[in-house]
Write an enzyme that holds these catalytic residues in place. Structure first.
Site, short mmCIF file in Angstrom:
data_model
loop_
_atom_site.label_atom_id
_atom_site.label_comp_id
_atom_site.label_asym_id
_atom_site.label_seq_id
_atom_site.Cartn_x
_atom_site.Cartn_y
_atom_site.Cartn_z
N SER A 143 0.85 -1.19 0.00
CA SER A 143 0.00 0.00 0.00
C SER A 143 0.88 1.23 0.00
O SER A 143 2.06 1.18 0.35
CB SER A 143 -0.91 0.01 1.23
OG SER A 143 -0.13 0.09 2.40
N GLY A 147 3.31 2.78 6.48
CA GLY A 147 4.73 3.04 6.65
C GLY A 147 5.60 1.92 6.08
O GLY A 147 6.60 2.18 5.40
N THR A 148 5.20 0.67 6.33
CA THR A 148 6.07 -0.44 5.93
C THR A 148 6.00 -0.71 4.43
O THR A 148 7.01 -0.68 3.73
CB THR A 148 5.71 -1.72 6.73
OG1 THR A 148 5.81 -1.42 8.13
CG2 THR A 148 6.65 -2.86 6.39
N ASN A 208 -8.27 2.46 -3.17
CA ASN A 208 -9.22 1.82 -2.26
C ASN A 208 -10.64 2.33 -2.45
O ASN A 208 -11.61 1.59 -2.32
CB ASN A 208 -8.78 2.00 -0.80
CG ASN A 208 -8.02 0.78 -0.31
OD1 ASN A 208 -8.07 -0.29 -0.93
ND2 ASN A 208 -7.32 0.92 0.81
N ASN A 229 -9.64 -7.16 -1.73
CA ASN A 229 -8.36 -7.77 -2.10
C ASN A 229 -8.54 -8.88 -3.14
O ASN A 229 -7.65 -9.15 -3.94
CB ASN A 229 -7.64 -8.30 -0.86
CG ASN A 229 -7.25 -7.18 0.08
OD1 ASN A 229 -7.27 -6.00 -0.31
ND2 ASN A 229 -6.90 -7.51 1.31
N GLU A 255 6.02 -8.13 -22.82
CA GLU A 255 5.32 -7.56 -23.97
C GLU A 255 4.40 -6.43 -23.52
O GLU A 255 4.26 -5.43 -24.21
CB GLU A 255 4.49 -8.63 -24.66
CG GLU A 255 5.34 -9.60 -25.45
CD GLU A 255 4.48 -10.70 -26.02
OE1 GLU A 255 4.13 -10.62 -27.19
OE2 GLU A 255 4.16 -11.64 -25.27
N1 LIG Z 1 -7.21 -2.76 -0.16
C1 LIG Z 1 -6.63 -2.89 1.03
N2 LIG Z 1 -6.14 -1.81 1.66
C2 LIG Z 1 -5.56 -1.99 2.88
C3 LIG Z 1 -5.46 -3.26 3.49
N3 LIG Z 1 -4.83 -3.10 4.68
C4 LIG Z 1 -4.54 -1.80 4.80
N4 LIG Z 1 -4.97 -1.11 3.71
C5 LIG Z 1 -4.78 0.31 3.41
O1 LIG Z 1 -3.38 0.54 3.48
C6 LIG Z 1 -3.09 1.78 4.10
C7 LIG Z 1 -2.33 1.52 5.37
O2 LIG Z 1 -1.23 0.76 5.07
P1 LIG Z 1 -0.86 -0.64 5.75
O3 LIG Z 1 -0.59 -1.60 4.66
O4 LIG Z 1 -1.84 -1.01 6.81
O5 LIG Z 1 0.48 -0.18 6.46
P2 LIG Z 1 1.88 -0.89 6.63
O6 LIG Z 1 1.65 -2.19 7.32
O7 LIG Z 1 2.69 0.05 7.45
O8 LIG Z 1 2.43 -1.07 5.26
C8 LIG Z 1 -4.42 2.43 4.32
O9 LIG Z 1 -4.69 3.21 3.19
C9 LIG Z 1 -5.38 1.25 4.42
O10 LIG Z 1 -6.68 1.62 4.05
C10 LIG Z 1 -5.99 -4.38 2.78
O11 LIG Z 1 -5.94 -5.53 3.21
N5 LIG Z 1 -6.55 -4.13 1.56
MG LIG Z 2 1.57 -2.36 9.41
#
Ligand SMILES: Nc1nc2c(ncn2[C@@H]2O[C@H](COP(=O)(O)OP(=O)(O)O)[C@@H](O)[C@H]2O)c(=O)[nH]1
Ligand SMILES: [Mg+2]
Length: 443
Positions: A143, A147-148, A208, A229, A255
């Site tokens: 995403s 952060g990650t 999203n 997802n 391609e």
């Molecule tokens: N489509 C989708 N969006 C997600 C999901 N989990 C978190 N998000 C979105 O990802 C963003 C947060 O990032 P997240 O992946 O939780 O953070 P990270 O673990 O630090 O990379 C927000 O915009 C959330 O709405 C998921 O399973 N599916």
């Molecule tokens: Mg996280």
């Protein structure tokens, strides 16, 4: 066939999308295996090992392992995958976790965890790639708003560029919605986008907001992530279907990028699916005319935009699955070309793929299509990001959390990069058909 993809899923979203993706890929192969033995089609995503995952179908395939690396800086999402039904698809050389997370801070993921885990990540990548005969692409799932996935995910992209320069970097990036609960998501997205523009070969941005609109509004947000997802998983399985299964017109990832990316940094592809519904069983007989009618409608796009009315199309891939004849495609294509605004130097710019094996989510073997297009309407996404970013950045709100790990000027560079991207796509959007130029000799 027989070229491999290594998937790298980073952060919560990346790992949750990955779970749906692996589930769907397994379901597809279970359905289409001939004698229950490992075959070529599976080798794109899996390898055969001594102890691994058994496909849970009457014709069992034993001992599969996914070509994947699972990374998160907290425990939850990766642990859920490892402890769930997919657990045996992965061994300990394939995952990496920390405990404290990235605090929804791109810089924390990029700079702190990037430096801390660089060697471990390279080692995981080495393990994953040494099992490949002919590695074609890295497939990154993450995403933009956290952060990650956002920070460490884009750090990994530049590691890949340095260490595997010859392997394609194909990224699927989930963009936050306007009501996202991560306050700093506009910063994270903008900083991550800068990296994607510089270091990815090809990006499929998915919003999203567009996914929310396609899943039932009665389920809670958390729960509906699975449904959302699964739509992303459909894009990925569809995209790779002709690398894995028989078809009369196979199109592989190389391609697609060759055809769809006319300028190296303008590598963002709008994606849409038809039919697109999660409420089954809903369609009767799907005809090619339905697919052509729907594929460029707002409702079928995975970002919030309308390619029929806004912007110019630079190039497009139409990848069909199921029983579809090329002669029928051609007649519909002529009509479609007349309806869309195409850039004048690429009016025939449609790449067609035909894969015999239908998509899982289309009952009764009905046909379906995935469109990937390099289209100027993508500027709407970048514009929205910029507005949300500036709302915070004009007041320098939350900036101090980032300057713990990075220079403040990185914000300005990211903003500048986004403005450049918008300007470049807008230049193409405003090119009018130019008869004088078209009459110039072709050399
Ligand atoms: N489509 C989708 N969006 C997600 C999901 N989990 C978190 N998000 C979105 O990802 C963003 C947060 O990032 P997240 O992946 O939780 O953070 P990270 O673990 O630090 O990379 C927000 O915009 C959330 O709405 C998921 O399973 N599916
Ligand atoms: Mg996280």
């Amino acid at each position: 066939m027989g070229r491999e993809l290594v998937t790298i899923q980073v952060g919560q979203c990346g790992n949750q999308v990955g779970r749906q993706f692996w589930t769907m890929a397994l379901e597809e192969h279970a359905k289409h295996t001939k004698n229950g033995i490992f075959d070529e089609s599976m080798s794109t995503f899996f390898r055969n090992v001594e102890h691994g995952y058994d496909l849970p179908m009457s014709q069992r395939i034993k001992n599969l392992r996914a070509r994947a690396v699972l990374i998160d800086m907290e425990q939850g999402p990766v642990a859920e995958t490892l402890n769930g039904p997919l657990g045996e698809l992965f061994d300990s050389s394939q995952f990496l976790t920390d405990v404290s997370g990235s605090g929804n801070n791109w810089a924390h993921g990029y700079a702190l965890y990037g430096a801390k885990y660089k060697e471990d990540i390279l080692e995981k990548l080495r393990c994953a790639t040494e099992h490949c005969d002919s590695l074609q692409s890295f497939f990154i799932l993450h995403s933009m708003g956290g952060g990650t996935g956002s920070g460490l995910g884009t750090y990994i992209l530049s590691l890949l560029e340095d260490h595997y320069p010859e392997v394609y970097r194909f990224t699927t990036a989930i963009f936050p919605s306007a009501d996202d609960d991560v306050i700093t998501s506009p910063y994270n997205s903008m900083l991550a986008l800068h990296q994607l523009t510089e270091h990815a070969d090809c990006v499929i941005p998915i919003e999203n907001e567009a996914l929310f609109a396609k899943v039932s509004s009665t389920t809670s947000k958390e729960k509906s992530f699975d449904g959302m997802n699964r739509i992303v998983a459909r894009v990925l399985t569809h995209l790779t279907s002709s690398m894995r299964f028989e078809g009369s017109l196979n199109v592989d990832l190389n391609e697609i990028t060759t055809n769809l990316v006319p300028y190296p940094k303008l590598h963002y592809l709008l994606s849409s699916l038809s039919p697109l519904t999660t409420k089954s069983p809903s369609y009767q007989t799907v005809r090619l005319s339905h697919l052509f009618n729907d594929i460029f409608h707002v409702q079928n796009q995975l970002i919030q935009t309308s390619p029929r009315t806004n912007g110019v199309m630079l190039a497009c891939g139409l990848l069909f699955r199921g029983n579809v004849q090329i002669s029928n495609v051609q007649s519909h294509l002529t009509k479609l070309k007349a309806e869309m605004k195409l850039i004048y130097w690429n009016e025939d710019g449609f790449k067609i793929g035909l894969c015999n094996v239908p998509s899982l989510d289309c009952p009764k073997n009905q046909p379906s299509v995935l469109a990937l297009s390099n289209h100027g309407c993508i500027v709407e996404t970048f514009d929205r990001m910029q507005q949300r970013f500036l709302k915070l950045y004009r007041r320098k709100a939350h900036v101090h959390h980032y300057t713990e790990y990075m220079e403040e000027c990185q914000f300005d560079l990211a903003l500048e990069s986004n403005r450049w991207l918008i300007a470049e796509y807008n230049k193409l959007n405003s090119i009018q058909e130019s008869p004088c130029e078209r009459q110039l000799p072709q050399f």
